[in-house]
Design a protein around this motif. Structure first.
Motif, PDB file in Angstrom:
ATOM      1  N   UNK A 142       0.816  -1.219   0.000  1.00  0.00           N
ATOM      2  CA  UNK A 142       0.000   0.000   0.000  1.00  0.00           C
ATOM      3  C   UNK A 142       0.856   1.279   0.000  1.00  0.00           C
ATOM      4  N   UNK A 143       2.159   1.145  -0.097  1.00  0.00           N
ATOM      5  CA  UNK A 143       3.077   2.288  -0.024  1.00  0.00           C
ATOM      6  C   UNK A 143       2.985   3.132  -1.293  1.00  0.00           C
ATOM      7  N   UNK A 144       2.633   4.414  -1.116  1.00  0.00           N
ATOM      8  CA  UNK A 144       2.582   5.344  -2.242  1.00  0.00           C
ATOM      9  C   UNK A 144       3.608   6.463  -2.107  1.00  0.00           C
ATOM     10  N   UNK A 145       4.494   6.359  -1.149  1.00  0.00           N
ATOM     11  CA  UNK A 145       5.412   7.470  -0.852  1.00  0.00           C
ATOM     12  C   UNK A 145       6.439   7.692  -1.953  1.00  0.00           C
ATOM     13  N   UNK A 146       6.718   6.675  -2.771  1.00  0.00           N
ATOM     14  CA  UNK A 146       7.748   6.841  -3.800  1.00  0.00           C
ATOM     15  C   UNK A 146       7.197   7.397  -5.105  1.00  0.00           C
ATOM     16  N   UNK A 147       5.878   7.517  -5.196  1.00  0.00           N
ATOM     17  CA  UNK A 147       5.274   8.010  -6.443  1.00  0.00           C
ATOM     18  C   UNK A 147       5.333   9.538  -6.467  1.00  0.00           C
ATOM     19  N   UNK A 148       6.017  10.064  -7.467  1.00  0.00           N
ATOM     20  CA  UNK A 148       6.144  11.518  -7.615  1.00  0.00           C
ATOM     21  C   UNK A 148       5.168  11.967  -8.699  1.00  0.00           C
ATOM     22  N   UNK A 252       1.898   0.051 -15.432  1.00  0.00           N
ATOM     23  CA  UNK A 252       2.992   1.022 -15.316  1.00  0.00           C
ATOM     24  C   UNK A 252       3.902   0.802 -14.109  1.00  0.00           C
ATOM     25  N   UNK A 253       3.669  -0.235 -13.332  1.00  0.00           N
ATOM     26  CA  UNK A 253       4.464  -0.448 -12.120  1.00  0.00           C
ATOM     27  C   UNK A 253       5.965  -0.457 -12.401  1.00  0.00           C
ATOM     28  N   UNK A 254       6.366  -1.193 -13.414  1.00  0.00           N
ATOM     29  CA  UNK A 254       7.792  -1.328 -13.717  1.00  0.00           C
ATOM     30  C   UNK A 254       8.341  -0.135 -14.480  1.00  0.00           C
ATOM     31  N   UNK A 255       7.480   0.761 -14.956  1.00  0.00           N
ATOM     32  CA  UNK A 255       7.925   1.881 -15.776  1.00  0.00           C
ATOM     33  C   UNK A 255       8.077   3.181 -14.992  1.00  0.00           C
ATOM     34  N   UNK A 256       7.727   3.165 -13.708  1.00  0.00           N
ATOM     35  CA  UNK A 256       7.926   4.351 -12.880  1.00  0.00           C
ATOM     36  C   UNK A 256       9.351   4.381 -12.348  1.00  0.00           C
ATOM     37  N   UNK A 257       9.779   5.538 -11.899  1.00  0.00           N
ATOM     38  CA  UNK A 257      11.119   5.697 -11.338  1.00  0.00           C
ATOM     39  C   UNK A 257      11.013   6.388  -9.979  1.00  0.00           C
ATOM     40  N   UNK A 258      11.222   5.627  -8.884  1.00  0.00           N
ATOM     41  CA  UNK A 258      11.588   4.210  -8.847  1.00  0.00           C
ATOM     42  C   UNK A 258      10.383   3.321  -9.160  1.00  0.00           C
ATOM     43  N   UNK A 259      10.684   2.102  -9.603  1.00  0.00           N
ATOM     44  CA  UNK A 259       9.626   1.159  -9.962  1.00  0.00           C
ATOM     45  C   UNK A 259       8.837   0.754  -8.728  1.00  0.00           C
ATOM     46  N   UNK A 260       7.563   0.452  -8.933  1.00  0.00           N
ATOM     47  CA  UNK A 260       6.707  -0.045  -7.862  1.00  0.00           C
ATOM     48  C   UNK A 260       6.767  -1.566  -7.821  1.00  0.00           C
ATOM     49  N   UNK A 261       6.545  -2.158  -6.648  1.00  0.00           N
ATOM     50  CA  UNK A 261       6.522  -3.624  -6.590  1.00  0.00           C
ATOM     51  C   UNK A 261       5.354  -4.174  -7.401  1.00  0.00           C
ATOM     52  N   UNK A 262       5.494  -5.398  -7.859  1.00  0.00           N
ATOM     53  CA  UNK A 262       4.441  -6.029  -8.654  1.00  0.00           C
ATOM     54  C   UNK A 262       3.140  -6.125  -7.879  1.00  0.00           C
ATOM     55  N   UNK A 263       3.229  -6.211  -6.542  1.00  0.00           N
ATOM     56  CA  UNK A 263       2.035  -6.346  -5.707  1.00  0.00           C
ATOM     57  C   UNK A 263       1.492  -4.991  -5.241  1.00  0.00           C
ATOM     58  N   UNK A 264       1.951  -3.893  -5.843  1.00  0.00           N
ATOM     59  CA  UNK A 264       1.381  -2.577  -5.521  1.00  0.00           C
ATOM     60  C   UNK A 264      -0.137  -2.633  -5.652  1.00  0.00           C
ATOM     61  N   UNK A 265      -0.819  -2.211  -4.595  1.00  0.00           N
ATOM     62  CA  UNK A 265      -2.286  -2.264  -4.581  1.00  0.00           C
ATOM     63  C   UNK A 265      -2.846  -0.980  -5.175  1.00  0.00           C
ATOM     64  N   UNK A 266      -3.728  -1.128  -6.158  1.00  0.00           N
ATOM     65  CA  UNK A 266      -4.391   0.040  -6.718  1.00  0.00           C
ATOM     66  C   UNK A 266      -4.590  -0.098  -8.205  1.00  0.00           C
ATOM     67  N   UNK A 304       8.140   7.014 -20.740  1.00  0.00           N
ATOM     68  CA  UNK A 304       7.800   8.050 -19.757  1.00  0.00           C
ATOM     69  C   UNK A 304       6.271   8.103 -19.597  1.00  0.00           C
ATOM     70  N   UNK A 305       5.779   7.422 -18.579  1.00  0.00           N
ATOM     71  CA  UNK A 305       4.331   7.273 -18.427  1.00  0.00           C
ATOM     72  C   UNK A 305       3.641   8.560 -17.995  1.00  0.00           C
ATOM     73  N   UNK A 306       4.383   9.497 -17.407  1.00  0.00           N
ATOM     74  CA  UNK A 306       3.754  10.721 -16.890  1.00  0.00           C
ATOM     75  C   UNK A 306       3.768  11.875 -17.882  1.00  0.00           C
ATOM     76  N   UNK A 307       4.386  11.699 -19.055  1.00  0.00           N
ATOM     77  CA  UNK A 307       4.592  12.825 -19.970  1.00  0.00           C
ATOM     78  C   UNK A 307       3.300  13.528 -20.361  1.00  0.00           C
TER      79      UNK A 307
END
Length: 412
Positions: A142-148, A252-266, A304-307
């Protein structure tokens, strides 16, 4: 099944919550309160289990009793709330069991739903055992702290909701456009490994022949299959539109920087959009053109998923006002690996896609030894007949292929 479901939901507890927009909040929110529950319905049916599990065209209305819709309702305080998950289990005596899952994309994408289902089946198979070591890899993050997030993106999306008349005062969400009719059928088509290899080889050689260089993107199984189905659909449906659009979801989990774990909930999915002229797609090299626009679209979003995130919803609804085909499901979900203890599923169907025009569903083939993809399509029967003809014949009539090369390729 109910007991193991309750164990799985203890780890995926937001699914038991409700989507609402209270007067105290500036945006919609998912609220879970201890003691919340989901709808779990068990029914018996005398309908033909084997008919529903077939690949042949079946009336779309025959699938509607297998799922429980997520309908809005009023809370005790008068707010509109939406359930996020509902289950419906249908017993077909002496034939089989259907497990129907309705889940809201407001809380989960297919990857999250898939991990939840895997955890549920794992608990169901191991109720008498200590399973901690077995399910730790399926626990949600459930960690969203790394998402910018891009600056101002929350405001952009709230403004978009307001523009389509969704607000705290009128929290009524649009439903999926339906396309019911007495002649509406859903069918499954198989793209097996020999066909996929043949199509990949032909597409690559044509791109090199036309462009005088190697393709700049990956000619993947997903890309060639989507391109082939897209072209067959356009030919079958006809119409006078000049442009055609295809939306393909990307995890997009693996395409973010830093990447999110495969089990990211959402919900961590965006769509890439492939757009080109209809005249080109129905031409001699239509499949090649479709492969190029799809492959390049996936490659661009992956970098770049956020472009273009600020414009995503505007673009989606703008294309949907024309003719937009949408791909649902994914062969990477491993849906046919699920087992409650009775063996692999006989058939996976994406029921909501049978009620909406323009959906294409993709899953891996259910047969253990039958590598390839299952493609689900829903349309009027006459259109289905036309699509079936194009799907079965187009691969045997590729430009630049003679009979001897076709014979060789068919043995790959």
């Amino acid at each position: 099944m109910k007991h193991s479901l309750s164990l799985a939901l203890q780890h995926y507890f937001p699914l038991v919550g409700k989507l609402t927009w209270s007067p105290q909040c500036t945006a919609p929110e998912i609220v879970y309160v201890d003691g919340d529950s989901i709808s779990f319905t068990v029914v018996e049916s005398n309908f033909s289990f084997h008919h529903l599990c077939g690949n042949h065209p079946r009336n779309a209305n025959e699938f509607s009793p297998l799922n429980t819709p997520l309908l809005p309702r009023s809370s005790t305080t008068g707010e509109i709330i939406y359930p996020l998950l509902a289950m419906r289990v249908t017993l077909f005596p002496n034939s089989g069991i259907c497990v129907g899952l309705s889940i809201s994309h407001a809380v989960s994408d297919a990857m999250t739903a898939g991990h939840f289902m895997k955890l549920w089946t794992l608990f169901c198979n191991n109720l008498e055992q200590e399973t901690t070591s077995l399910f730790s890899h399926l626990l949600p993050s459930f960690d969203r702290t790394t998402i910018i997030k891009p600056p101002g993106i929350d405001t952009t999306y709230l403004n978009f909701l307001e523009n389509i008349n969704i607000s705290q005062q009128s929290f009524l969400l649009p439903t999926t456009p339906t396309y019911f009719g007495h002649d509406k059928v859903v069918a499954t088509f198989i793209m097996d490994l020999p066909k996929i290899k043949k199509l990949k080889k032909w597409v690559r050689s044509r791109i090199i022949e036309i462009n005088k260089k190697e393709p700049s993107f990956n000619i993947s199984t997903l890309v060639v299959t989507c391109a082939y189905v897209w072209v067959c659909l356009i030919k079958a449906l006809g119409g006078d539109n000049s442009r055609e659009h295809l939306a393909i979801p990307m995890d997009c989990r693996a395409h973010l920087d830093p990447a999110l774990p495969e089990t990211y909930f959402g919900n961590c999915v965006l769509c890439c959009f492939a757009t080109t002229n209809k005249e080109d797609l129905v031409g001699e090299d239509g499949i090649v053109i479709a492969v190029e626009v799809i492959g390049k679209a996936i490659h661009t979003l992956g970098k770049s998923v956020f472009d273009d995130l600020h414009n995503f919803l505007d673009k989606f609804f703008s294309l949907a006002s024309e003719r937009l085909f949408v791909v649902g499901g994914s062969p990477k979900l491993g849906a046919y690996d699920l087992s409650f203890g009775w063996g692999r599923p006989k058939k996976i169907d994406y029921i909501s896609a049978t009620t909406a025009l323009g959906y294409i569903t993709l899953f891996e083939c259910g047969d253990d030894g039958y590598k390839g993809l299952e493609i689900g399509i829903a349309m009027e029967k006459a259109e289905m007949d036309a699509f079936t003809s194009f799907f079965e014949d187009s691969l045997n009539n590729l430009p630049g292929q003679n009979s001897s090369s076709m014979a060789r390729l068919s043995k790959i």
